[in-house]
Design a protein around this motif. Structure first.
Motif, PDB file in Angstrom:
ATOM      1  N   ARG A   1      64.740  77.610 -57.795  1.00  0.00           N
ATOM      2  CA  ARG A   1      65.134  76.228 -57.496  1.00  0.00           C
ATOM      3  C   ARG A   1      66.583  75.929 -57.872  1.00  0.00           C
ATOM      4  N   ASP A   2      67.215  76.760 -58.714  1.00  0.00           N
ATOM      5  CA  ASP A   2      68.589  76.481 -59.117  1.00  0.00           C
ATOM      6  C   ASP A   2      69.579  77.490 -58.553  1.00  0.00           C
ATOM      7  N   LEU A   3      69.217  78.196 -57.482  1.00  0.00           N
ATOM      8  CA  LEU A   3      70.159  79.125 -56.870  1.00  0.00           C
ATOM      9  C   LEU A   3      71.382  78.372 -56.346  1.00  0.00           C
ATOM     10  N   PRO A   4      72.575  78.949 -56.498  1.00  0.00           N
ATOM     11  CA  PRO A   4      73.788  78.251 -56.047  1.00  0.00           C
ATOM     12  C   PRO A   4      73.878  78.205 -54.528  1.00  0.00           C
ATOM     13  N   LEU A   5      74.473  77.121 -54.039  1.00  0.00           N
ATOM     14  CA  LEU A   5      74.664  76.915 -52.602  1.00  0.00           C
ATOM     15  C   LEU A   5      76.142  76.785 -52.289  1.00  0.00           C
ATOM     16  N   GLU A   6      76.482  77.122 -51.052  1.00  0.00           N
ATOM     17  CA  GLU A   6      77.818  76.845 -50.543  1.00  0.00           C
ATOM     18  C   GLU A   6      77.670  76.235 -49.153  1.00  0.00           C
ATOM     19  N   SER A   7      78.769  75.744 -48.606  1.00  0.00           N
ATOM     20  CA  SER A   7      78.739  75.076 -47.306  1.00  0.00           C
ATOM     21  C   SER A   7      79.135  76.039 -46.192  1.00  0.00           C
ATOM     22  N   LEU A   8      78.408  75.957 -45.078  1.00  0.00           N
ATOM     23  CA  LEU A   8      78.671  76.808 -43.929  1.00  0.00           C
ATOM     24  C   LEU A   8      78.824  75.947 -42.685  1.00  0.00           C
ATOM     25  N   ALA A   9      79.842  76.244 -41.911  1.00  0.00           N
ATOM     26  CA  ALA A   9      80.043  75.525 -40.650  1.00  0.00           C
ATOM     27  C   ALA A   9      79.100  76.100 -39.594  1.00  0.00           C
ATOM     28  N   ILE A  10      78.227  75.247 -39.048  1.00  0.00           N
ATOM     29  CA  ILE A  10      77.284  75.677 -38.015  1.00  0.00           C
ATOM     30  C   ILE A  10      77.304  74.667 -36.868  1.00  0.00           C
ATOM     31  N   GLU A  11      76.604  75.007 -35.804  1.00  0.00           N
ATOM     32  CA  GLU A  11      76.418  74.062 -34.708  1.00  0.00           C
ATOM     33  C   GLU A  11      74.933  73.881 -34.466  1.00  0.00           C
ATOM     34  N   THR A  12      74.483  72.647 -34.510  1.00  0.00           N
ATOM     35  CA  THR A  12      73.118  72.326 -34.106  1.00  0.00           C
ATOM     36  C   THR A  12      73.121  72.174 -32.580  1.00  0.00           C
ATOM     37  N   PRO A  13      71.993  71.994 -31.940  1.00  0.00           N
ATOM     38  CA  PRO A  13      72.007  71.736 -30.489  1.00  0.00           C
ATOM     39  C   PRO A  13      72.783  70.478 -30.098  1.00  0.00           C
ATOM     40  N   LEU A  14      73.100  69.621 -31.091  1.00  0.00           N
ATOM     41  CA  LEU A  14      73.757  68.357 -30.782  1.00  0.00           C
ATOM     42  C   LEU A  14      75.215  68.287 -31.211  1.00  0.00           C
TER      43      LEU A  14
ATOM     44  N   MET B   1      78.325  70.870 -37.821  1.00  0.00           N
ATOM     45  CA  MET B   1      78.123  70.254 -39.132  1.00  0.00           C
ATOM     46  C   MET B   1      78.398  71.285 -40.216  1.00  0.00           C
ATOM     47  N   GLN B   2      78.571  70.784 -41.419  1.00  0.00           N
ATOM     48  CA  GLN B   2      78.624  71.615 -42.610  1.00  0.00           C
ATOM     49  C   GLN B   2      77.230  71.583 -43.247  1.00  0.00           C
ATOM     50  N   ALA B   3      76.629  72.757 -43.414  1.00  0.00           N
ATOM     51  CA  ALA B   3      75.255  72.818 -43.914  1.00  0.00           C
ATOM     52  C   ALA B   3      75.165  73.757 -45.118  1.00  0.00           C
ATOM     53  N   PRO B   4      74.259  73.453 -46.061  1.00  0.00           N
ATOM     54  CA  PRO B   4      74.140  74.295 -47.257  1.00  0.00           C
ATOM     55  C   PRO B   4      73.452  75.623 -46.958  1.00  0.00           C
ATOM     56  N   ILE B   5      73.946  76.667 -47.620  1.00  0.00           N
ATOM     57  CA  ILE B   5      73.367  78.005 -47.495  1.00  0.00           C
ATOM     58  C   ILE B   5      73.523  78.705 -48.838  1.00  0.00           C
TER      59      ILE B   5
ATOM     60  N   SER C   1      74.635  80.957 -51.766  1.00  0.00           N
ATOM     61  CA  SER C   1      75.967  81.464 -52.040  1.00  0.00           C
ATOM     62  C   SER C   1      75.912  82.854 -52.659  1.00  0.00           C
ATOM     63  N   GLY C   2      76.791  83.744 -52.189  1.00  0.00           N
ATOM     64  CA  GLY C   2      76.956  85.048 -52.815  1.00  0.00           C
ATOM     65  C   GLY C   2      75.793  85.990 -52.577  1.00  0.00           C
ATOM     66  N   LYS C   3      75.704  87.004 -53.438  1.00  0.00           N
ATOM     67  CA  LYS C   3      74.627  87.982 -53.344  1.00  0.00           C
ATOM     68  C   LYS C   3      73.300  87.292 -53.646  1.00  0.00           C
ATOM     69  N   LYS C   4      72.270  87.719 -52.976  1.00  0.00           N
ATOM     70  CA  LYS C   4      70.961  87.092 -53.132  1.00  0.00           C
ATOM     71  C   LYS C   4      70.194  87.757 -54.273  1.00  0.00           C
ATOM     72  N   LEU C   5      68.894  87.797 -54.143  1.00  0.00           N
ATOM     73  CA  LEU C   5      68.030  88.232 -55.231  1.00  0.00           C
ATOM     74  C   LEU C   5      67.754  89.722 -55.210  1.00  0.00           C
ATOM     75  N   CYS C   6      67.322  90.207 -56.356  1.00  0.00           N
ATOM     76  CA  CYS C   6      66.664  91.495 -56.458  1.00  0.00           C
ATOM     77  C   CYS C   6      65.365  91.264 -57.216  1.00  0.00           C
TER      78      CYS C   6
ATOM     79  N   ASP D   1      75.180  92.562 -59.517  1.00  0.00           N
ATOM     80  CA  ASP D   1      75.710  91.389 -58.818  1.00  0.00           C
ATOM     81  C   ASP D   1      74.622  90.404 -58.392  1.00  0.00           C
ATOM     82  N   ARG D   2      73.374  90.696 -58.717  1.00  0.00           N
ATOM     83  CA  ARG D   2      72.257  89.892 -58.210  1.00  0.00           C
ATOM     84  C   ARG D   2      71.462  89.261 -59.352  1.00  0.00           C
ATOM     85  N   LEU D   3      70.819  88.149 -59.024  1.00  0.00           N
ATOM     86  CA  LEU D   3      69.801  87.612 -59.915  1.00  0.00           C
ATOM     87  C   LEU D   3      68.573  88.503 -59.804  1.00  0.00           C
ATOM     88  N   VAL D   4      68.142  89.062 -60.911  1.00  0.00           N
ATOM     89  CA  VAL D   4      67.042  90.012 -60.924  1.00  0.00           C
ATOM     90  C   VAL D   4      65.795  89.338 -61.495  1.00  0.00           C
TER      91      VAL D   4
END
Length: 215
Positions: free
Chosen positions: A52-65, A68-72, A74-79, A130-133
């Motif tokens: 629940r506390d994994l870090p997020l960063e903003s990513l530029a995406i396009e919805t069908p409409l 937008m800048q949307a959260p995704i 951040s960085g290396k994921k889990l192990c 580099d990962r949350l283990v």
């Protein structure tokens, strides 16, 4: 939960669905297939709490409409590191939630006379540092295997560590948090005690045997 002081690094997941499924898991009449399914479902719900506390960063995406800048994430994921063999019963459910996670395995068995953990296998991703283990094992009984696994992972370079189990005994919590006080521990229940054979009481029996129908 026993009426004793619990360390601040311990989190007991009390979500009603987790507790309901855990009760079904404990029952001796629960079949192997049902036990496996319930363990997978509980571990998915646990993964939600663990991440629940994994870090997020903003990513530029396009919805069908529109753009937008949307959260995704951040960085290396889990192990996720499974303590063999029973840890795989938790691993699969967590991968349902985070399928991109890397996977590691550590093989430990408990010497029946000394109860000391003996390592027989270790395979980890190269970038584990580099990962949350998240280290997973259904039962935190004596705590010696879990503590040994965390020590071995630290030796391999892991710096961000968490431990997750279905059930814990007070004795295991004390050993693990004493050896690794900075590592957060997540469980669904802290049961009453260990018996003379190092089984958690009231517990749910041998998790490995119940997962794989080997007894």
């Amino acid at each position: 939960m026993p009426d004793i002081a619990m360390p601040p690094s311990l989190t007991v997941i009390r979500h009603p669905l987790v507790q309901h499924k855990l009760t079904l898991l404990r029952q001796k009449q629960t079949s192997t297939g049902e036990f496996r399914r319930l363990a997978r479902e509980i571990s998915l719900l646990m993964a939600y709490e663990l991440t629940r506390d994994l870090p997020l960063e903003s990513l530029a995406i396009e919805t069908p409409l529109e753009p937008m800048q949307a959260p995704i994430l951040s960085g290396k994921k889990l192990c996720i590191v499974s303590i063999l063999r029973a840890g795989d019963g938790i691993l699969e459910g967590m991968l349902d939630l985070v399928p991109s996670a890397r996977v590691g395995h550590i093989g430990l068995y408990r010497d029946p006379d000394t109860l000391v953990p003996v390592e027989y296998y270790l395979k980890l991703p190269e970038d584990v540092a580099d990962r949350l283990v998240i280290v997973v094992d259904p039962m935190l009984a004596t705590g010696h295997s879990a503590a040994a696994a965390l020590t071995r992972l630290k030796e391999a370079g892991a710096e961000q560590l968490r431990f997750a189990c279905l059930l814990a005994a007070p004795e295991g919590v004390e050993v693990l948090t004493g050896a690794h006080p900075e590592v957060p521990v997540f469980t669904c229940s802290v049961d009453r005690e260990l018996d003379e054979h190092a089984y958690i009481r009231p517990g749910l029996g041998d998790a490995g045997d119940r997962l794989y129908g080997t007894k």
